[in-house]
Design a protein around this motif. Structure first.
Motif, PDB file in Angstrom:
ATOM      1  N   ASP A 196       0.808  -1.226   0.000  1.00  0.00           N
ATOM      2  CA  ASP A 196       0.000   0.000   0.000  1.00  0.00           C
ATOM      3  C   ASP A 196       0.838   1.272   0.000  1.00  0.00           C
ATOM      4  OD1 ASP A 196      -2.321  -1.425  -0.081  1.00  0.00           O
ATOM      5  OD2 ASP A 196      -2.613  -1.448   2.081  1.00  0.00           O
ATOM      6  N   ASP A 197       1.929   1.287   0.773  1.00  0.00           N
ATOM      7  CA  ASP A 197       2.713   2.520   0.903  1.00  0.00           C
ATOM      8  C   ASP A 197       3.472   2.885  -0.362  1.00  0.00           C
ATOM      9  OD1 ASP A 197       1.818   2.734   3.450  1.00  0.00           O
ATOM     10  OD2 ASP A 197       3.628   1.936   4.397  1.00  0.00           O
ATOM     11  N   LEU A 198       3.814   1.874  -1.186  1.00  0.00           N
ATOM     12  CA  LEU A 198       4.708   2.118  -2.313  1.00  0.00           C
ATOM     13  C   LEU A 198       4.091   1.817  -3.681  1.00  0.00           C
ATOM     14  CD1 LEU A 198       7.981   0.572  -0.807  1.00  0.00           C
ATOM     15  CD2 LEU A 198       7.316   2.971  -0.857  1.00  0.00           C
ATOM     16  N   LYS A 199       2.943   1.207  -3.723  1.00  0.00           N
ATOM     17  CA  LYS A 199       2.397   0.765  -5.010  1.00  0.00           C
ATOM     18  C   LYS A 199       2.015   1.952  -5.915  1.00  0.00           C
ATOM     19  CE  LYS A 199      -2.445   0.346  -3.499  1.00  0.00           C
ATOM     20  NZ  LYS A 199      -3.554  -0.586  -3.317  1.00  0.00           N
ATOM     21  N   TYR A 200       1.882   1.643  -7.195  1.00  0.00           N
ATOM     22  CA  TYR A 200       1.520   2.656  -8.185  1.00  0.00           C
ATOM     23  C   TYR A 200       0.076   3.118  -7.956  1.00  0.00           C
ATOM     24  CZ  TYR A 200      -0.014   4.598 -12.645  1.00  0.00           C
ATOM     25  OH  TYR A 200      -0.547   5.406 -13.620  1.00  0.00           O
ATOM     26  N   LYS A 231      11.407  -4.996 -19.609  1.00  0.00           N
ATOM     27  CA  LYS A 231      10.802  -5.801 -20.668  1.00  0.00           C
ATOM     28  C   LYS A 231      10.104  -7.046 -20.137  1.00  0.00           C
ATOM     29  CE  LYS A 231      14.286  -4.262 -23.993  1.00  0.00           C
ATOM     30  NZ  LYS A 231      15.402  -4.667 -24.871  1.00  0.00           N
ATOM     31  N   LYS A 232      10.666  -7.643 -19.082  1.00  0.00           N
ATOM     32  CA  LYS A 232      10.098  -8.892 -18.577  1.00  0.00           C
ATOM     33  C   LYS A 232       9.009  -8.641 -17.541  1.00  0.00           C
ATOM     34  CE  LYS A 232      11.394 -13.407 -16.752  1.00  0.00           C
ATOM     35  NZ  LYS A 232      12.502 -14.311 -16.391  1.00  0.00           N
ATOM     36  N   PHE A 233       9.270  -7.727 -16.639  1.00  0.00           N
ATOM     37  CA  PHE A 233       8.308  -7.415 -15.572  1.00  0.00           C
ATOM     38  C   PHE A 233       7.629  -6.090 -15.943  1.00  0.00           C
ATOM     39  CE2 PHE A 233      11.917  -9.691 -13.733  1.00  0.00           C
ATOM     40  CZ  PHE A 233      11.279 -10.826 -13.254  1.00  0.00           C
ATOM     41  N   THR A 234       6.394  -6.182 -16.368  1.00  0.00           N
ATOM     42  CA  THR A 234       5.734  -5.025 -16.976  1.00  0.00           C
ATOM     43  C   THR A 234       4.686  -4.371 -16.075  1.00  0.00           C
ATOM     44  OG1 THR A 234       4.153  -6.525 -18.019  1.00  0.00           O
ATOM     45  CG2 THR A 234       6.110  -5.913 -19.297  1.00  0.00           C
ATOM     46  N   GLY A 235       4.579  -4.800 -14.826  1.00  0.00           N
ATOM     47  CA  GLY A 235       3.585  -4.206 -13.930  1.00  0.00           C
ATOM     48  C   GLY A 235       3.887  -2.746 -13.624  1.00  0.00           C
ATOM     49  N   LYS A 236       2.849  -1.997 -13.348  1.00  0.00           N
ATOM     50  CA  LYS A 236       3.025  -0.569 -13.071  1.00  0.00           C
ATOM     51  C   LYS A 236       3.760  -0.330 -11.751  1.00  0.00           C
ATOM     52  CE  LYS A 236      -0.658   1.374 -15.891  1.00  0.00           C
ATOM     53  NZ  LYS A 236      -1.783   2.324 -15.953  1.00  0.00           N
ATOM     54  N   ALA A 241       8.765   1.656  -9.170  1.00  0.00           N
ATOM     55  CA  ALA A 241       9.966   1.414  -8.358  1.00  0.00           C
ATOM     56  C   ALA A 241      11.223   1.623  -9.189  1.00  0.00           C
ATOM     57  CB  ALA A 241       9.925  -0.003  -7.783  1.00  0.00           C
ATOM     58  N   ASN A 242      11.185   1.207 -10.454  1.00  0.00           N
ATOM     59  CA  ASN A 242      12.322   1.377 -11.352  1.00  0.00           C
ATOM     60  C   ASN A 242      12.634   2.854 -11.567  1.00  0.00           C
ATOM     61  OD1 ASN A 242      14.158   0.708 -13.670  1.00  0.00           O
ATOM     62  ND2 ASN A 242      13.174  -1.297 -13.393  1.00  0.00           N
ATOM     63  N   ILE A 243      11.605   3.644 -11.760  1.00  0.00           N
ATOM     64  CA  ILE A 243      11.792   5.084 -11.964  1.00  0.00           C
ATOM     65  C   ILE A 243      12.420   5.726 -10.736  1.00  0.00           C
ATOM     66  CG2 ILE A 243      10.566   7.286 -12.287  1.00  0.00           C
ATOM     67  CD1 ILE A 243       8.465   5.693 -13.901  1.00  0.00           C
ATOM     68  N   LEU A 244      11.877   5.402  -9.546  1.00  0.00           N
ATOM     69  CA  LEU A 244      12.381   6.018  -8.317  1.00  0.00           C
ATOM     70  C   LEU A 244      13.824   5.606  -8.031  1.00  0.00           C
ATOM     71  CD1 LEU A 244       9.214   5.733  -6.015  1.00  0.00           C
ATOM     72  CD2 LEU A 244      10.029   7.711  -7.291  1.00  0.00           C
ATOM     73  N   LEU A 245      14.177   4.353  -8.336  1.00  0.00           N
ATOM     74  CA  LEU A 245      15.554   3.913  -8.119  1.00  0.00           C
ATOM     75  C   LEU A 245      16.518   4.616  -9.077  1.00  0.00           C
ATOM     76  CD1 LEU A 245      15.456   0.063  -7.420  1.00  0.00           C
ATOM     77  CD2 LEU A 245      15.947   1.923  -5.836  1.00  0.00           C
ATOM     78  N   HIS A 246      16.138   4.739 -10.343  1.00  0.00           N
ATOM     79  CA  HIS A 246      17.030   5.387 -11.306  1.00  0.00           C
ATOM     80  C   HIS A 246      17.122   6.892 -11.057  1.00  0.00           C
ATOM     81  CE1 HIS A 246      16.937   1.569 -13.507  1.00  0.00           C
ATOM     82  NE2 HIS A 246      18.041   2.011 -14.114  1.00  0.00           N
ATOM     83  N   ALA A 247      16.062   7.483 -10.533  1.00  0.00           N
ATOM     84  CA  ALA A 247      16.161   8.892 -10.136  1.00  0.00           C
ATOM     85  C   ALA A 247      17.179   9.042  -9.011  1.00  0.00           C
ATOM     86  CB  ALA A 247      14.799   9.405  -9.703  1.00  0.00           C
ATOM     87  N   HIS A 248      17.254   8.041  -8.154  1.00  0.00           N
ATOM     88  CA  HIS A 248      18.251   8.038  -7.069  1.00  0.00           C
ATOM     89  C   HIS A 248      19.655   7.839  -7.634  1.00  0.00           C
ATOM     90  CE1 HIS A 248      20.011   7.260  -3.143  1.00  0.00           C
ATOM     91  NE2 HIS A 248      20.446   6.080  -3.568  1.00  0.00           N
ATOM     92  N   LEU A 259       6.280  11.624  -3.465  1.00  0.00           N
ATOM     93  CA  LEU A 259       7.118  10.695  -4.230  1.00  0.00           C
ATOM     94  C   LEU A 259       8.541  10.661  -3.682  1.00  0.00           C
ATOM     95  CD1 LEU A 259       6.284  10.963  -8.044  1.00  0.00           C
ATOM     96  CD2 LEU A 259       6.041   8.981  -6.534  1.00  0.00           C
ATOM     97  N   ALA A 260       9.040  11.818  -3.235  1.00  0.00           N
ATOM     98  CA  ALA A 260      10.385  11.873  -2.659  1.00  0.00           C
ATOM     99  C   ALA A 260      10.464  11.014  -1.396  1.00  0.00           C
ATOM    100  CB  ALA A 260      10.765  13.319  -2.356  1.00  0.00           C
ATOM    101  N   ASP A 261       9.424  11.074  -0.565  1.00  0.00           N
ATOM    102  CA  ASP A 261       9.388  10.232   0.638  1.00  0.00           C
ATOM    103  C   ASP A 261       9.331   8.753   0.263  1.00  0.00           C
ATOM    104  OD1 ASP A 261       9.449  12.472   2.224  1.00  0.00           O
ATOM    105  OD2 ASP A 261       7.273  12.572   2.493  1.00  0.00           O
ATOM    106  N   GLN A 262       8.530   8.432  -0.757  1.00  0.00           N
ATOM    107  CA  GLN A 262       8.430   7.044  -1.193  1.00  0.00           C
ATOM    108  C   GLN A 262       9.757   6.554  -1.770  1.00  0.00           C
ATOM    109  OE1 GLN A 262       5.063   6.530  -3.809  1.00  0.00           O
ATOM    110  NE2 GLN A 262       3.631   7.376  -2.341  1.00  0.00           N
ATOM    111  N   GLN A 263      10.496   7.461  -2.426  1.00  0.00           N
ATOM    112  CA  GLN A 263      11.791   7.078  -2.972  1.00  0.00           C
ATOM    113  C   GLN A 263      12.736   6.622  -1.859  1.00  0.00           C
ATOM    114  OE1 GLN A 263      14.645  10.092  -4.156  1.00  0.00           O
ATOM    115  NE2 GLN A 263      14.932   9.065  -6.135  1.00  0.00           N
ATOM    116  N   GLN A 264      12.713   7.329  -0.723  1.00  0.00           N
ATOM    117  CA  GLN A 264      13.564   6.927   0.403  1.00  0.00           C
ATOM    118  C   GLN A 264      13.193   5.531   0.892  1.00  0.00           C
ATOM    119  OE1 GLN A 264      16.208   8.723   1.553  1.00  0.00           O
ATOM    120  NE2 GLN A 264      15.743  10.023  -0.216  1.00  0.00           N
TER     121      GLN A 264
END
Length: 339
Positions: A196-200, A231-236, A241-248, A259-264
């Protein structure tokens, strides 16, 4: 988040209750039960002869006879006469005296019952429906709810506090020869990022799109390949999570406070999943290449620096925009030059 604050509040309230109870126990005066003593009632010493007992009885009878006292003492006089008569009978009747000397009671051995002293509010008739309702609420709903939730959570997690579906996904998809990009995709496929805390959420869509554009611009310049969706895991949830990690990794600032809090949270969760999940599997299989890449990812998570970039990007004031100029002017390319 609200959950840690609630836990902290409950812990503080619990300690406050413990201190209050400790203070009450320390300051409450303990009243010892007083044994019934016919000698003390008659005002004589233990073992006195019957003549002395009778003389003391007559003297006290004259003093406390209801006809010999004022109206204000008649009730007390009645109580005293009952005790005086009982004490006299106990000490002058052979059977009663024997019972008293053996059992401390002229009527013989008595059964002793122990109980818990409850506040009047809990036992009074007019409050009993409310007390029963409270008991029903606590033992019928609240306690089963929390016990059930504890049991549910205990069956959801591995011993390293990683969700069972996450470990299943890791075991099925990790390989000895796997790229760093695919390892990051596998990492973001963890079920923890669908909680719940991190889902799209649809409300995140606009902020995530803007963030993707910034990440792509940076990755196109400084990374070996351009940032793109898994490409393999296509869930939102995986994509978020991929976006927030690469932003980091690329030190892209997130303007949205939530979103910044969720990134942490995502970064901290990812560290746990790498160390206690993926790396544990890889080292168990003695996969050198995979383990090395996972350690690189761990370093990226801790430092917030992409693996191909200079470590000096961690220093204050150095950004993606100004780092080429600073490095060229100062001739700096590694941490060792600063030592």
């Amino acid at each position: 988040s609200a959950t840690p604050n609630l836990k902290l509040g409950l812990i503080l309230a619990g300690w406050a209750l413990i201190f209050l109870l400790s203070y009450k126990v320390k300051t409450t005066e303990v009243m010892e039960a007083k044994m019934w003593d016919p000698y003390e009632i008659l005002g004589i010493d233990n073992g006195e002869k019957e003549e002395t007992i009778t003389r003391a009885y007559r003297k006290l009878s004259l003093k406390w006879h209801p006809d010999k006292v004022g109206k204000d003492l008649k009730e007390k006089a009645g109580e005293m006469m009952a005790e005086i008569n009982r004490a006299h009978k106990t000490l002058t009747n052979a059977e009663a005296r024997e019972n008293y000397e053996k059992y401390g009671n002229p009527d013989g051995m008595q059964t002793q019952s122990m109980g818990i002293a409850l506040p009047k509010l809990l036992v009074e008739a007019h409050t009993s429906p409310f007390v029963l309702a409270l008991y029903g609420l606590v033992f019928g709903f609240i306690m089963p709810f929390y016990v059930g939730r504890w049991w549910y959570n205990s069956t959801r997690y591995q011993k390293d506090h990683i969700l069972n579906p996450t470990m299943s996904t890791f075991f099925k998809n990790i390989r000895e020869h796997i790229s760093q990009r695919n390892l990051i995709e596998l990492l973001t496929a963890a079920s923890e990022f669908a909680e719940d805390d991190l889902k799209y959420r649809p409300a995140d869509e606009a902020a995530l799109k803007a963030l993707v554009e910034k990440i792509r611009r940076v990755s196109q310049i400084y990374a070996n390949d351009m940032f793109s969706a898994p490409k393999k895991f296509t869930g939102k949830d995986v994509w978020k999570a991929n976006i927030l990690l690469h932003a980091h990794f690329f030190r892209v600032k997130i303007d949205d406070g939530e979103l910044a809090d969720q990134q942490q949270q995502v970064v901290m969760t990812a560290l746990t999943l790498v160390h206690r999940g993926l790396l544990q599997i890889s080292t168990t299989h003695n996969w050198y290449t995979c383990s090395t890449l996972l350690m690189n990812i761990s370093q990226m998570l801790v430092q917030g620096v992409y693996c191909y970039d200079a470590p000096l990007i961690q220093l204050p004031g150095i950004t993606w925009e100004n780092q080429p100029k600073i490095f060229k002017e100062k001739n700096l390319y590694s941490n060792h030059q600063l030592m």
